[in-house]
Each structure stands twice: as C-alpha cells, then as structure tokens.
Design an enzyme around this catalytic site. Structure first.
Site, PDB file in Angstrom:
ATOM      1  N   THR A 225       0.857  -1.179   0.000  1.00  0.00           N
ATOM      2  CA  THR A 225       0.000   0.000   0.000  1.00  0.00           C
ATOM      3  C   THR A 225       0.905   1.244   0.000  1.00  0.00           C
ATOM      4  OG1 THR A 225      -0.178  -0.174   2.406  1.00  0.00           O
ATOM      5  CG2 THR A 225      -1.994  -1.068   1.095  1.00  0.00           C
TER       6      THR A 225
ATOM      7  N   VAL B   6       1.010   4.577   1.274  1.00  0.00           N
ATOM      8  CA  VAL B   6       1.492   5.332   2.428  1.00  0.00           C
ATOM      9  C   VAL B   6       2.412   4.477   3.291  1.00  0.00           C
ATOM     10  CG1 VAL B   6       0.812   6.576   4.521  1.00  0.00           C
ATOM     11  CG2 VAL B   6      -0.539   6.827   2.435  1.00  0.00           C
ATOM     12  N   CYS B   7       2.044   3.214   3.481  1.00  0.00           N
ATOM     13  CA  CYS B   7       2.870   2.311   4.286  1.00  0.00           C
ATOM     14  C   CYS B   7       4.272   2.142   3.703  1.00  0.00           C
ATOM     15  CB  CYS B   7       2.199   0.944   4.391  1.00  0.00           C
ATOM     16  SG  CYS B   7       0.568   0.981   5.121  1.00  0.00           S
ATOM     17  N   THR B   8       4.348   2.078   2.397  1.00  0.00           N
ATOM     18  CA  THR B   8       5.651   1.916   1.743  1.00  0.00           C
ATOM     19  C   THR B   8       6.544   3.113   2.047  1.00  0.00           C
ATOM     20  OG1 THR B   8       4.652   0.576  -0.002  1.00  0.00           O
ATOM     21  CG2 THR B   8       6.791   1.579  -0.492  1.00  0.00           C
TER      22      THR B   8
ATOM     23  N   LEU C  71       7.605   2.823   5.975  1.00  0.00           N
ATOM     24  CA  LEU C  71       8.610   1.803   6.282  1.00  0.00           C
ATOM     25  C   LEU C  71       9.968   2.197   5.706  1.00  0.00           C
ATOM     26  CD1 LEU C  71       6.307  -1.251   5.822  1.00  0.00           C
ATOM     27  CD2 LEU C  71       7.675  -0.841   7.844  1.00  0.00           C
TER      28      LEU C  71
END
Length: 218
Positions: free
Chosen positions: A42, A44-46, A49
């Site tokens: 996804t 935003v998560c990328t 992290l």
C-alpha cells in the site's frame, strides 16, 4: 486491550521477517518503537517503512529498536520489502515486520480503524505507534487514521524529550528540539535549583506574578 501510559507492555512471541521472536527478549535493554500498518503493498505504508529504515541509525543512537506490524503474512512482507528498498533507494532493511495475518495482535492491542474497510470487508489496521521504554513500560501511544502517514522526525523528538526528562527534572516546551532550553518541573523547590541546574535558571515574568515558568539549559 486499553493500555494506559505507564502500563507494562504485553509480551508475545510472533513470526517476523527475521524469524520467530519474543518481543521482550528481542528488545533486551533497548527501547522499542512498535508501529502498525493497514496492509502490505500500500502506498502510504511503503513511504513510512522506507522512512523508518533510513532513520535506523538515529533510533540506534537513542537505544531504540523499531518493529512494524501489518495484517499480512511473513512471505508477503518479504516480497513487499523489495518494493520498500527500491522506493527508498535503500541498500538494507534491517528491522522486523510482524506477521499478523490472523489480526490477533491488532485486535488485542486495539489497533483497528473501523472507518477503513479492506478488500476482505474487514477493518484495516490503523497507524498505531507505541513507544516502550527499556523497562517494558508503555511511554507513548499515538493512533493515526489509515489515510494519514506519520511524522517519524516528531517521534524521534518525543523520544529525545522522554529520555531527557527521565534523567533531569525538566519538562520540554512546545516545539522543543534536542539542545534547546527546557522548563524546570514545578515540583522542584527553589533551594534545589543551584545543585540541579548549575547552568542557571531564568524566571519568566508573567502577569500572574506566580513565577512558575522557569527556563534552563540542562
């Protein structure tokens, strides 16, 4: 589980991208930043992290270990890491991502966002942040909606504040950054000031005349 600040943070053994770990044993004498994500692959998560991977040296300076959680499998996480490294132009990705495909931890730690529903019709994991100190106590809890990415420089700032105020009888003001002036805690008596704050204390004059705002550089 409704965790309050100062509560012992629960221990658990989980599968991760670096193998099975017991959270407290893995942390050892370090602090932990434990942060959750709605799903693998996804956007935003990328970015998040990737941002944390770049900040690993900064967390290490503060004796903090990052660990992430997403409601997908370890195999999915490992495939996703390839994208994260490519996006962030990273040579390494050193911190673990927890396998919570069962959503057991997300439910236990109250990490679900009821307003964000995934492809399977289930609530997505919100962007929770837990900071746990080296005594395994919860020191900070933040819950962001799934659609809003986090500011990890702000999280570093908060860690700096907590670690400083653990050692010195000060509190940090709005927008404080490491190295800037702090405020003497109200519980400190006047006759304690010279010993506790050899760099001196400045009293800020206010209309009330109460003299409660005392500045120092610890």
């Amino acid at each position: 589980m409704a965790l309050q600040l100062g509560d012992p943070f629960p221990n658990f053994t989980v599968d991760t991208t670096i193998g099975k770990i017991n959270l407290h044993e893995w942390a050892g004498d370090s602090w932990i930043i434990f942060f959750s994500h709605p799903a693998d692959f996804t956007p935003v998560c990328t970015t998040e992290l990737s941002a944390v991977a770049r900040l690993v040296p900064e967390f290490a300076k503060r004796n903090v270990k990052p660990i992430a959680l997403s409601c997908d499998s370890t195999e999915s996480h490992r495939q996703w890491i390839t994208d994260i490294k490519d996006y962030g132009k990273l040579e390494d990705f050193s911190y673990p991502i927890i396998d919570d495909a069962s959503r057991e931890l997300a439910v236990k730690l109250n990490m679900l966002d009821k307003d964000e529903i995934g492809a399977q019709g289930l609530p997505l994991t919100c962007r929770a942040v837990f900071i746990i100190d080296n005594k395994k106590k919860l020191r900070l809890s933040l819950l962001y909606p799934a659609t809003t990415g986090r500011n990890f420089n702000e999280i570093l700032r908060v860690i700096d504040s907590m670690q400083l105020t653990d050692k010195k009888k000060v509190a940090t003001p709005a927008d404080w950054k490491q190295g800037e002036w702090c405020m003497v805690q109200p519980s400190v008596k006047e006759d304690e000031l010279p010993e506790l704050f050899p760099n001196g204390v400045t009293k800020v004059e206010l209309p009330s005349g109460k003299g409660y705002l005392r500045k120092t550089n610890p």
